[in-house]
Design a protein around this motif. Structure first.
Motif, PDB file in Angstrom:
ATOM      1  N   UNK A   1      17.537 -57.536  12.876  1.00  0.00           N
ATOM      2  CA  UNK A   1      16.266 -56.815  13.024  1.00  0.00           C
ATOM      3  C   UNK A   1      16.192 -56.007  14.308  1.00  0.00           C
ATOM      4  N   UNK A   2      16.850 -56.493  15.366  1.00  0.00           N
ATOM      5  CA  UNK A   2      16.718 -55.857  16.673  1.00  0.00           C
ATOM      6  C   UNK A   2      18.076 -55.510  17.261  1.00  0.00           C
ATOM      7  N   UNK A   3      18.041 -54.539  18.177  1.00  0.00           N
ATOM      8  CA  UNK A   3      19.243 -54.137  18.907  1.00  0.00           C
ATOM      9  C   UNK A   3      18.972 -54.234  20.400  1.00  0.00           C
ATOM     10  N   UNK A   4      20.045 -54.264  21.184  1.00  0.00           N
ATOM     11  CA  UNK A   4      19.901 -54.334  22.639  1.00  0.00           C
ATOM     12  C   UNK A   4      19.079 -53.134  23.134  1.00  0.00           C
ATOM     13  N   UNK A   5      18.104 -53.422  23.984  1.00  0.00           N
ATOM     14  CA  UNK A   5      17.231 -52.396  24.526  1.00  0.00           C
ATOM     15  C   UNK A   5      15.900 -52.278  23.825  1.00  0.00           C
ATOM     16  N   UNK A   6      15.759 -52.826  22.615  1.00  0.00           N
ATOM     17  CA  UNK A   6      14.488 -52.767  21.895  1.00  0.00           C
ATOM     18  C   UNK A   6      13.409 -53.524  22.661  1.00  0.00           C
ATOM     19  N   UNK A   7      12.203 -52.975  22.668  1.00  0.00           N
ATOM     20  CA  UNK A   7      11.073 -53.683  23.288  1.00  0.00           C
ATOM     21  C   UNK A   7      10.443 -54.616  22.254  1.00  0.00           C
ATOM     22  N   UNK A   8      10.293 -55.869  22.636  1.00  0.00           N
ATOM     23  CA  UNK A   8       9.801 -56.878  21.705  1.00  0.00           C
ATOM     24  C   UNK A   8       8.773 -57.770  22.386  1.00  0.00           C
ATOM     25  N   UNK A   9       8.032 -58.505  21.553  1.00  0.00           N
ATOM     26  CA  UNK A   9       7.070 -59.473  22.056  1.00  0.00           C
ATOM     27  C   UNK A   9       7.249 -60.808  21.378  1.00  0.00           C
ATOM     28  N   UNK A  10       6.781 -61.856  22.044  1.00  0.00           N
ATOM     29  CA  UNK A  10       6.801 -63.219  21.494  1.00  0.00           C
ATOM     30  C   UNK A  10       5.407 -63.801  21.652  1.00  0.00           C
TER      31      UNK A  10
END
Length: 342
Positions: free
Chosen positions: A81-90
């Protein structure tokens, strides 16, 4: 990496600095997990409940924090779902079993194996954390990281509370307590229910003033009587007295939604004031809010980005986490408190 940890159960009244700054190894993501370089983490009253043992961590020391925003620094095997550098939240929901009757019904917040970020797994009061990629969230570009952090708990739980309130546009809504969650609900209501009037109850004069600034039509003490009965009330306080007073202000057929992880034991004597004819008769309802689902978080982020709305934010350094928690305990609040990690 630097991290603020809960080393043991203690009282914030007796210990001004319950969290300790430590150096820990940077975690390594396993299969299906991502490593997040944490930029910011929101501060929540639940952290106080963890520290004081009302919802204790599953192990010690524990890194608290469940309103986390950062960038993907590494990916474990099978991450798609995600790649290095993507902005994400938890958010608060770190993982669930995915197989029980509640998970199958879309109620993963009730899963008996529900694991909470910062309580059952290390959270965001640290420079890095890991999380299963299925429980991470993309952050809309319209928000800064500081704005996005409170959305992940205060915003999402406020959104779930508002849905459970079963409000119709034009009906009157009450908000009891006016911290991070309630102020986002008020902003949301003004856009989603343009004909709804919002009434705010708070023991804090500054919170009442802030509510009026944001568009509330009335603001009063916790035990005040509103000019008109309310169709729905959302109670975000940790005490019983506001619950009893909210029921008194409900209209027939009204619903009280309690958005709190617990209620204080010291305040249980307030329940003795509960009278059936005054507080419960005429088909009044009480509904509690338990945790949030991933769907709550993602729906709210999209709604907030579309409107758009954003929280008022007070920023602190990671090393000032104890100060932020003490101010939260003392009700020195204007919007949401956020730690700047990196």
């Amino acid at each position: 990496m630097r991290a603020m940890v809960i080393p043991k159960i203690t009282s914030l009244e007796e210990d001004a600095a319950p969290l300790k700054l430590v150096e820990l190894p940077k975690p390594v993501p396993r299969r299906g997990e991502i490593l997040i370089k944490v930029a910011v983490c929101g501060v929540c009253h639940t952290e106080i409940d963890e520290i004081e043992g009302r919802t204790p961590p599953s192990q010690y020391p524990m890194i608290p924090g469940h309103q986390v925003v950062g960038s993907v620094a590494a990916c474990g095997a099978e991450v798609t779902r995600f790649s290095i550098g993507d902005r994400v939240g938890v958010a608060w929901v770190y993982s669930t079993c995915g197989e029980c009757e509640y998970c199958r019904r879309g109620l993963e917040n009730l899963c008996p194996q529900f694991r909470a970020t910062g309580r059952d797994a290390h959270g965001g009061y640290a420079e890095y954390m890991v999380v299963p990629e299925a429980y991470a969230h993309s952050i809309p570009q319209v928000f800064t990281s500081e704005q996005a952090a409170p959305m992940l708990c205060a915003g999402a739980i406020g959104y779930r509370s508002l849905r459970l309130a079963a409000l119709q546009d034009g009906q009157r809504l009450g908000l009891t307590g006016f911290g991070a969650s309630a102020h986002l609900v008020l902003k949301m209501v003004s856009q989603i229910y343009p004909h709804t009037q919002v009434y705010v109850f708070s023991r804090s004069p500054s919170e009442r003033e802030f509510a009026l600034e944001l568009g509330a039509v009335w603001a009063g003490e916790i035990d005040a009587t509103t000019p008109e009965a309310l169709h729905s009330i959302i109670d975000t306080t940790p005490a019983w007295k506001p619950t009893v007073e909210s029921l008194r202000n409900l209209a027939p057929g009204g619903r009280l939604v309690i958005n709190a992880i617990r209620k204080e034991e010291y305040d249980q004597q307030s329940l003795l004031e509960l009278e059936y004819p005054t507080h419960l008769w005429m088909e009044k309802e009480i509904k509690s809010v338990a945790n949030v689902t991933r769907q709550d978080v993602r729906e709210f982020l999209q709604i907030a980005a579309t409107i758009p709305i954003a929280p008022e934010v007070q920023l602190y350094d990671l090393t000032e986490a104890n100060l932020a928690l003490q101010e939260l305990r003392q009700r020195k609040i204007r919007g949401a408190k956020v730690l700047n990690i990196s």
